[in-house]
Design a protein around this motif. Structure first.
Motif, PDB file in Angstrom:
ATOM      1  N   ASP A   1       0.927  -1.266  -0.005  1.00 25.35           N
ATOM      2  CA  ASP A   1       0.063  -0.046  -0.135  1.00 25.35           C
ATOM      3  C   ASP A   1       0.863   1.327  -0.207  1.00 25.35           C
ATOM      4  N   ALA A   2       0.811   2.067  -1.091  1.00 23.39           N
ATOM      5  CA  ALA A   2       1.540   3.193  -1.160  1.00 23.39           C
ATOM      6  C   ALA A   2       0.525   4.562  -0.975  1.00 23.39           C
ATOM      7  N   SER A   3       1.289   5.648  -0.615  1.00 23.14           N
ATOM      8  CA  SER A   3       0.504   6.820  -0.523  1.00 23.14           C
ATOM      9  C   SER A   3       1.293   8.341  -0.587  1.00 23.14           C
ATOM     10  N   ARG A   4       0.904   9.210  -1.095  1.00 25.03           N
ATOM     11  CA  ARG A   4       1.473  10.296  -1.376  1.00 25.03           C
ATOM     12  C   ARG A   4       0.408  11.530  -1.157  1.00 25.03           C
ATOM     13  N   HIS A   5       1.030  12.737  -0.833  1.00 24.21           N
ATOM     14  CA  HIS A   5      -0.034  13.952  -0.780  1.00 24.21           C
ATOM     15  C   HIS A   5       0.467  14.596  -2.074  1.00 24.21           C
ATOM     16  N   ILE A   6      -0.598  15.403  -2.845  1.00 21.62           N
ATOM     17  CA  ILE A   6      -0.297  16.090  -3.961  1.00 21.62           C
ATOM     18  C   ILE A   6      -1.480  17.319  -3.672  1.00 21.62           C
TER      19      ILE A   6
ATOM     20  N   GLY B   1      -2.499   3.954  -3.493  1.00 24.58           N
ATOM     21  CA  GLY B   1      -2.396   2.774  -4.368  1.00 24.58           C
ATOM     22  C   GLY B   1      -2.165   1.410  -3.839  1.00 24.58           C
ATOM     23  N   THR B   2      -2.753   0.485  -4.243  1.00 26.35           N
ATOM     24  CA  THR B   2      -2.303  -0.953  -3.748  1.00 26.35           C
ATOM     25  C   THR B   2      -1.719  -1.890  -4.820  1.00 26.35           C
ATOM     26  N   GLY B   3      -0.579  -2.522  -4.825  1.00 25.56           N
ATOM     27  CA  GLY B   3      -0.220  -3.470  -5.526  1.00 25.56           C
ATOM     28  C   GLY B   3       0.286  -4.573  -4.819  1.00 25.56           C
ATOM     29  N   SER B   4       1.039  -5.389  -5.542  1.00 24.86           N
ATOM     30  CA  SER B   4       1.785  -6.626  -5.043  1.00 24.86           C
ATOM     31  C   SER B   4       3.145  -6.814  -5.065  1.00 24.86           C
ATOM     32  N   GLY B   5       3.738  -7.600  -4.651  1.00 27.90           N
ATOM     33  CA  GLY B   5       5.395  -7.764  -4.421  1.00 27.90           C
ATOM     34  C   GLY B   5       5.609  -9.083  -4.070  1.00 27.90           C
ATOM     35  N   PHE B   6       6.742  -9.555  -4.085  1.00 28.40           N
ATOM     36  CA  PHE B   6       7.287 -10.987  -3.522  1.00 28.40           C
ATOM     37  C   PHE B   6       8.501 -10.796  -2.715  1.00 28.40           C
TER      38      PHE B   6
ATOM     39  N   VAL C   1       5.227   2.099  -6.344  1.00 24.97           N
ATOM     40  CA  VAL C   1       5.805   2.795  -5.425  1.00 24.97           C
ATOM     41  C   VAL C   1       6.102   4.074  -5.819  1.00 24.97           C
ATOM     42  N   ASP C   2       5.916   4.414  -7.225  1.00 28.86           N
ATOM     43  CA  ASP C   2       6.316   5.613  -7.891  1.00 28.86           C
ATOM     44  C   ASP C   2       5.849   6.942  -6.991  1.00 28.86           C
ATOM     45  N   GLY C   3       6.940   7.707  -6.656  1.00 29.91           N
ATOM     46  CA  GLY C   3       6.645   8.948  -6.058  1.00 29.91           C
ATOM     47  C   GLY C   3       5.838   8.736  -4.617  1.00 29.91           C
ATOM     48  N   ALA C   4       5.866   7.637  -4.207  1.00 30.78           N
ATOM     49  CA  ALA C   4       5.124   7.135  -2.788  1.00 30.78           C
ATOM     50  C   ALA C   4       6.051   7.849  -1.575  1.00 30.78           C
ATOM     51  N   GLU C   5       5.264   8.454  -0.662  1.00 28.38           N
ATOM     52  CA  GLU C   5       5.887   8.931   0.658  1.00 28.38           C
ATOM     53  C   GLU C   5       5.937   8.063   1.862  1.00 28.38           C
ATOM     54  N   LYS C   6       4.855   7.179   1.692  1.00 30.92           N
ATOM     55  CA  LYS C   6       4.744   6.061   2.688  1.00 30.92           C
ATOM     56  C   LYS C   6       4.454   4.828   2.178  1.00 30.92           C
ATOM     57  N   VAL C   7       5.002   3.801   2.397  1.00 30.68           N
ATOM     58  CA  VAL C   7       4.801   2.175   1.733  1.00 30.68           C
ATOM     59  C   VAL C   7       4.541   1.453   2.843  1.00 30.68           C
TER      60      VAL C   7
END
Length: 402
Positions: free
Chosen positions: A79-84, A119-124, A139-145
């Motif tokens: 889960d990634a997030s950022r402010h704009i 945004g929500t994505g996957s990984g391994f 995770v592009d531009g994400a401030e918090k992951v």
């Protein structure tokens, strides 16, 4: 020149073409990225036809279930997030809306509204010490992951590096003794082999889908993302928004690719980054935080009779082409390694290193395998004569596609 203008710059690798087309920027393609998570309530009631609490030894578990059990614990939700700022431009930006899908906002200290994009994505997990692989666009531009494991444990994640050219990113979490995946071999895959995808589509964690390998070696231009340097695996295993960054497995439960893109206007058209490419880039990102890509600095195009005729009849080019097959250089970037190495418009590229090439994609592949700063021999046909050009690739210039 409309036909030719549509053809030029579709391959990157050794190109320098302005104006990139991101996955989300294509009308026909979208990345299986973030969607707002929804909650789903179970409705099935255990019956004799739907048994529960039975061990695997009591039934015939197929290879798909075995692979899912093997790899599932190493697949994570990201889960990634950022402010704009909620400026008119940002609010109208379809890429931001499609990627994050956030709908919350708050006031900043100067009273200007801000939006929180999520945004929500996957990984391994590839290392028991907390090393993960995912897609760069997740995770592009994400401030918090935030990274959530299958067992529900959640950890803050640190993005150690992203590579926009291959759409690979790496993350580190502070944890030990984590389950990990095993890598398979994507180089020798054949269409028709089984393909298993695991990810978090639409927020539904650890979803397993199955299909086959539909095709190999799809170029970035065929997939609709000419700014990428990847030859994609095509699969019909169901991939949906949220699957981005999750693993594509073979029948043995080995990772053969990273699920990355889907065809928005069709079903059964998904694309994955081969694991060899992802692992090579990930190693660089973990080591130094960035991946270097060899760069020559030429525009080139695949020839056919139609392109040959258009080039030869155009006043835009000062050379003529007798061949109607192969790869021709149509422009050399000033002060680039290619310019210093003696490339000229009209050169037909026959070999890169010791490998014969017949398409722009093959040229790109061989340049990608070269070493920055090391001498690379390129055989070209010029005015009916073979020439060996010696060039030293440099790192791809930053901002070249911005």
């Amino acid at each position: 020149m409309k036909l030719l203008s549509n053809k030029l710059g579709v391959y990157l690798g050794v190109l320098a073409v302005g104006g990139s087309l991101g996955f989300l920027g294509s009308r026909q393609f979208q990345q299986p990225t973030a969607r707002k998570q929804t909650q789903v309530y179970p409705t099935a009631i255990p019956t004799e036809a739907n048994p529960v609490n039975r061990s695997n030894n009591d039934r015939d578990v197929n290879f798909i279930a075995t692979a899912a059990q093997k790899v599932g614990p190493a697949v994570v939700r990201i889960d990634a997030s950022r402010h704009i700022s909620a400026s008119p431009e940002n609010l109208r930006n379809p890429l931001l809306k499609r990627f994050f899908g956030g709908d919350k906002s708050k006031k900043s200290s100067n009273s200007l509204p801000e939006q929180i994009e999520r945004g929500t994505g996957s990984g391994f997990i590839i290392g028991s010490d907390g090393r993960l692989i995912t897609n760069a666009h997740v995770v592009d531009g994400a401030e918090k992951v935030q990274v959530t494991l299958k067992d529900g444990k959640s950890y803050p994640g640190k993005v150690l590096g992203t590579d926009p050219f291959t759409d690979v990113a790496v993350i580190k979490i502070k944890a030990e003794n984590l389950p990990t995946v095993s890598f398979g071999d994507a180089k020798n895959l054949m269409p028709g082999e089984w393909a298993i995808a695991i990810g978090n589509p639409l927020g539904l964690d650890n979803t397993v889908t199955v299909g086959i390998i539909s095709a190999m070696g799809r170029s970035s231009s065929q997939v609709g993302v000419p700014d990428k340097r990847v030859k994609f695996i095509q699969t019909d295993a169901a991939i949906n928004p949220g699957n981005s960054g999750g693993p594509l497995l073979n029948s043995q439960g080995e990772v053969i690719g990273i699920n990355t893109a889907i065809r928005a206007d069709a079903q059964g058209l998904g694309f994955a980054i081969p694991i060899e490419t992802a692992n090579r880039i990930a190693n660089q990102l973990f080591t130094k935080g960035q991946a270097d890509h060899p760069y020559l600095g030429v525009h080139m195009i695949n020839l056919n009779e139609e392109i040959k005729s258009e080039i030869n009849s155009s006043q835009e080019f000062d050379f003529k082409i007798p061949e109607d097959k192969g790869v021709v250089v149509v422009k050399v970037i000033p002060r680039s390694p290619a310019a210093k190495g003696g490339f000229e418009p009209g050169d037909m590229i026959n070999k890169v290193g010791r490998s014969p090439v017949k398409t722009s994609v093959q040229v790109q592949e061989q340049v990608d395998l070269s070493k920055i700063g090391s001498e690379l021999e390129v055989e070209v046909l010029r005015d009916g004569k073979l020439k060996i050009l010696k060039v030293q690739p440099t790192a791809f210039p930053k901002g070249e596609f911005e």
